[in-house]
Motif scaffolding. Structure first.
Motif: not given
Ligand code: MG
Ligand code: GTP
Length: 229
Positions: A84, A103, A170
């Motif tokens: 990511k 997250d 999250e």
């Molecule tokens: Mg996200």
């Protein structure tokens, strides 16, 4: 004590590959800041889960019902974190992970009814040690593909020997019906490494809409029953 053991076990499991490498001690030393950050996210998850469990107990006692079907938490896999970071073009460092990814620690809360989602989300974010950083309401505004859920990014303090530290978590709230769709759609999406054809995407969207209609109906039935009590 139980929490400490849980974290230790989780860490051993998550980094087990390192122990099978040739010089695990060198790799572990280098990975220490990352491992510590993951431990801190694990602590943040425990804090939020406890808050949810407290609400669940209170609802069970006062209103004789449990608003949650299930609560699942996870720490993002190291490889997913790295991918990511690369995808988003962030600098590759532990500091950057913490600053840019919200997250890494995630909780999925499955509620029985749609109204429960907003009730619980409100009760949670109203607590004075929690800061609501971001809300994405994919229930009121579903994604184009039909995905529905309420996503919150929370900032929550954890208390370490070195002092207080703010962590991001999250939280995804869904009903059973929303989770049913999202789980199957996820499986269908990742089974084949291709984008859905337009026809399949349309069919999936139709399913999401049917499921949402059913969710509303179940909520209406509950409202009727509660209104009659
Ligand atoms: Mg996200
Ligand atoms: P990423 O976090 O990089 O994915 O981007 P984002 O922050 O814009 O994503 P968003 O907050 O919209 O969604 C993050 C998470 O929600 C994903 O990791 C999934 O768990 C879930 N999610 C979002 N969209 C979909 C979807 O279309 N289908 C399914 N099954 N899950 C989704």
């Amino acid at each position: 004590m139980e929490g400490e053991n849980m974290i230790e076990k989780e860490m051993q499991f998550r980094f087990k590959d390192i122990f099978e490498m040739e010089h695990p001690e060198i790799i572990l030393k280098r990975a220490q800041p990352f491992i510590e950050l993951m431990m801190e996210y694990q602590c943040a998850l425990m804090e939020v889960e406890t808050k949810l469990n407290v609400l669940n107990e209170e609802f069970a006692s006062k209103y004789k019902r449990n608003p949650f079907e299930s609560i699942k938490s996870r720490i993002k896999e190291p490889l997913s974190i790295i991918n990511k970071m690369k995808r988003k073009g962030f600098e590759m460092s532990v500091e950057s992970m913490e600053k840019n990814l919200f997250d890494i620690a995630g909780i999925r809360v499955i509620c029985s009814f749609c109204d429960d989602i907003y009730t619980i989300a409100e009760l949670l974010t109203r607590q004075d040690d929690i800061i609501l950083v971001e809300t994405k309401d994919y229930i009121k505004n579903p994604k184009a593909n039909g995905y529905r859920s309420l996503h919150l990014i929370l900032d929550i303090p954890i208390f370490l020997s070195t002092g207080k530290k703010h962590m991001k978590v999250e939280v995804q709230f869904r009903t059973i019906a929303m989770d049913f769709w999202a789980s199957l759609e996820h499986k269908l999406k990742y089974k084949k490494d291709i984008e859905h054809s337009e026809e399949i995407a349309e069919e999936l969207k139709d399913c999401a809409d049917v499921i949402a209609t059913m969710d509303c109906k179940m909520q209406e039935i509950r409202n009727k029953i509660e209104g009659n009590l």
